[in-house]
Each structure stands twice: as C-alpha cells, then as structure tokens.
Scaffold this motif. Structure first.
Motif, PDB file in Angstrom:
ATOM      1  N   LYS A 140      67.052  48.313 140.440  1.00  0.00           N
ATOM      2  CA  LYS A 140      68.086  47.693 140.779  1.00  0.00           C
ATOM      3  C   LYS A 140      69.173  47.827 141.573  1.00  0.00           C
ATOM      4  N   HIS A 141      68.828  49.456 141.873  1.00  0.00           N
ATOM      5  CA  HIS A 141      69.405  50.096 143.281  1.00  0.00           C
ATOM      6  C   HIS A 141      68.631  49.984 144.678  1.00  0.00           C
TER       7      HIS A 141
ATOM      8  N   THR B 179      63.360  49.681 145.988  1.00  0.00           N
ATOM      9  CA  THR B 179      64.797  50.599 145.126  1.00  0.00           C
ATOM     10  C   THR B 179      64.254  51.869 144.811  1.00  0.00           C
ATOM     11  N   ARG B 180      65.854  52.133 144.492  1.00  0.00           N
ATOM     12  CA  ARG B 180      65.209  54.106 144.111  1.00  0.00           C
ATOM     13  C   ARG B 180      63.987  54.397 142.812  1.00  0.00           C
TER      14      ARG B 180
END
Length: 356
Positions: free
Chosen positions: A248-249, A260-261
């Motif tokens: 999501k990030h 993403t992270r």
C-alpha cells in the motif's frame, strides 16, 4: 380528397334551421363596428363563416382521457464496474518458462564444467552491453563504443576467474583506456559524453559481473554461486509476492511506482530465511546467523540494483532494455538486481568463511 366535400349546405334560419342544429345555435345579431364591418364576437364570426360555406360552429376539442402512467422505472443500479483484481504486469507463463530454462543452463554449467559457466557469464555480459549501448544511442544519442566494451568486458570476466580480483581490476583499467582511444577515431563533438557513458557501462555490466566468477574460484565455488543466485531470486520473489498482496505504501514512487515498503519487508524476510538455510547447508564453515546477515544485505542490494536500473530506464523513457527474453524483457532487465548483489555476496562470504 378536397376539404370542400366535407362542407355543410347553408340552411336559412327558422324552424328548419332549428330542427337541424338546434335553437341554441341560432346566429347572434350582427352589429356593425365603426369601420362598417359586421361582427359581434368570435362566435358570431364563426357562424358567419358557416354561412359562407364553412362549418356551422367551431369544433369542440373532445376531453382527453388521462394517459396511463408509465410503469415505474427500476431503481438505478450502480454502473461502476466491479473492482479489478491485481494482475501481474508481465506474461507470467512466459516469464516462468524462460526463468526455468535459464536456471537449467546455469546449474548444468556449474556442475559439469566451471569454464562453461564462465562462458555463460561472458555471453550475458556482451548481450547486456549491446542492449545498454543501443538504448543509449536510440534515446539519448550517446555513442558508447561497443567493440572495446564487449572485448574488454569478456576479458574482465575471464581475468577475474583466472587471476582473481587483481586481474579484474587490470582488465577494467585497460577497457576504460580502450574506450577513450576508440572514440578518438570519430569527430570530437560529444567526445566527453560518449566516453563517460562507455566507462560507466564497463563498470556497471562486466566489472560487477566479474564478482560472480570470483565466487566460482573458491573450493565450494558452485555452492557460493548457487547461494548468490538463490538469495537474489528469493528476494525478488518475496518482494513481488508480499508487495502484490499487501503493498500500500510506495517505496520510491518517482523511480519505480510498483515497488512498496511492504514488498521490501517481504524481500528481507524471504532472503534472510533463505540465507540462513544456504549458509547452514551449502557453504563450508557457514552458520545460520551469518545467513541472516547475508540475506538482509542481499535484499537491500537487490532492491537498490532494481531501483538503479529503473532510474536509468526512466531517464531513457523506456520500459525494458530489450525484448530478448519473453516475459522478462532483455538480459539487462534480469541482471539489474544480480549485478550489484554479486560484490556484496563475495565480500560477506570472504569475511565469514574466507575466499578459499
């Protein structure tokens, strides 16, 4: 049909007239106006028209029956399409097939004749240099000389296997010198730009790939190369699987919007587990805790390598470096995370268990 055939024959006022149209329709008396025209009201004018051959009185509009109300329209439904499931950006079947084929070639060459594996690395380096220099010329007009790069790159890989790190450094220096001299045969315009790109290509592709052959020179060299490849592939797989499911990030949206992270954490977790297993069961004198550190370092270097090539491709305005490998892109699209990881693995293994 002529409308006059529907006219009514005029009848004089009187009993006959009353019998025909009724006493209530007897004409009103005509009153002359100031201009001498005879009229009383609209009804009188209408009856005057009837006397001239028109209809005897104005047709009354029959009352309209109420129209039946239309059936109620169904309640509007949400026209928005159902949410789409996440899909991979590449042909997974082709990617898996090509990956398995490359794995078979690599593992077979490792355990049959080591020199064959060195030849595989040389071919990958030359093709990677061709892809990189071709894209630089197509997109930026940079003419990094391919001939000295290909010859010098192959020499670097072989020198690293035969003479070790010292031989690789010497071959790198000679390759850079060959690039400078080769470019002098053309006009001086953009000389600095072309030779700078050439030296960068020599370092980025063949010099970093030389550390793979340096891994191979150890007594358990095949196991070290397998550890290097397995950790890199597992890191990429963990990043993809976790990022696709939970991502999501954004990690670096300006460089690679798909990373993403959460995917980075997945790469670290997968690589650390694989590193512990490889160090415990494949590397002579290795320990599981060393594998944890090795896996962590591989996950970071592989991610940075992927981001580094993504930066290059974004600057060039392309998605892939080539189309040689269906489902993968080009050779350079597969070497992006391997190249910077090779020296990291070589250095840590040398620190943990030595180079012998």
């Amino acid at each position: 049909m002529n409308d006059s055939s529907w006219a009514v024959e005029p009848v004089a006022a009187g009993p006959a007239y009353d019998a025909l149209v009724g006493p209530h329709t007897r004409p009103m008396p005509i009153v002359p106006d100031a201009a001498g025209r005879d009229f009383d009201d609209r009804d009188a004018r209408d009856r005057g028209a009837a006397a001239a051959g028109g209809p005897p009185f104005r047709a009354e509009t029959p009352p309209q029956e109420p129209m039946p109300s239309p059936p109620p329209s169904p309640a509007p439904q949400d026209a928005s399409p159902p949410p789409q499931k996440k899909r991979a950006g590449r042909d997974l079947r082709a990617a898996i097939g090509v990956g398995v084929g490359l794995g078979v070639v690599i593992f077979a060459s490792l355990f049959v004749v080591k020199a064959v594996f060195v030849g595989v690395v040389v071919v990958a380096v030359v093709v990677g240099l061709w892809e990189l220099t071709s894209r630089l010329q197509e997109r930026k007009g940079i003419k990094a000389p391919l001939v000295p790069l290909a010859v010098g790159g192959a020499a670097m890989v072989v020198a690293g296997y035969v003479q070790g790190a010292e031989g690789a450094w010497v071959a790198m220096a000679l390759t850079a010198l060959a690039v400078l001299v080769w470019r002098m045969t053309e006009p001086p315009e953009d000389y600095l730009k072309d030779v700078t790109a050439g030296v960068f290509a020599a370092f980025y592709v063949p010099f970093l790939a030389t550390f793979v052959t340096l891994l191979l020179t150890a007594d358990d060299g095949a196991q070290r190369v397998i550890t290097f490849l397995v950790l890199t592939v597992v890191s990429d797989t963990g990043a993809y699987a976790v990022g696709w499911r939970f991502g999501k990030h954004k990690l670096a949206p300006r460089i690679s919007p798909g990373k993403t992270r959460e995917g980075l954490f997945g790469a670290i977790a997968f690589a650390m587990v694989a590193g512990a297993l490889c160090m415990e069961f494949l590397i002579d004198g290795g320990s599981w805790w060393q594998g944890l550190l090795l896996g962590l370092a591989v996950a970071v270097s592989a991610t940075l390598g992927d981001l580094g090539e993504s930066m290059i491709k974004r600057d060039l305005g392309i998605k892939d470096m080539g189309t040689l490998l269906p489902g993968h892109g080009g050779i350079m699209d597969r070497l992006d995370s391997l190249l910077p990881t090779a020296p990291v693995v070589w250095l840590l293994l040398a620190a943990f268990v030595g180079t012998g």
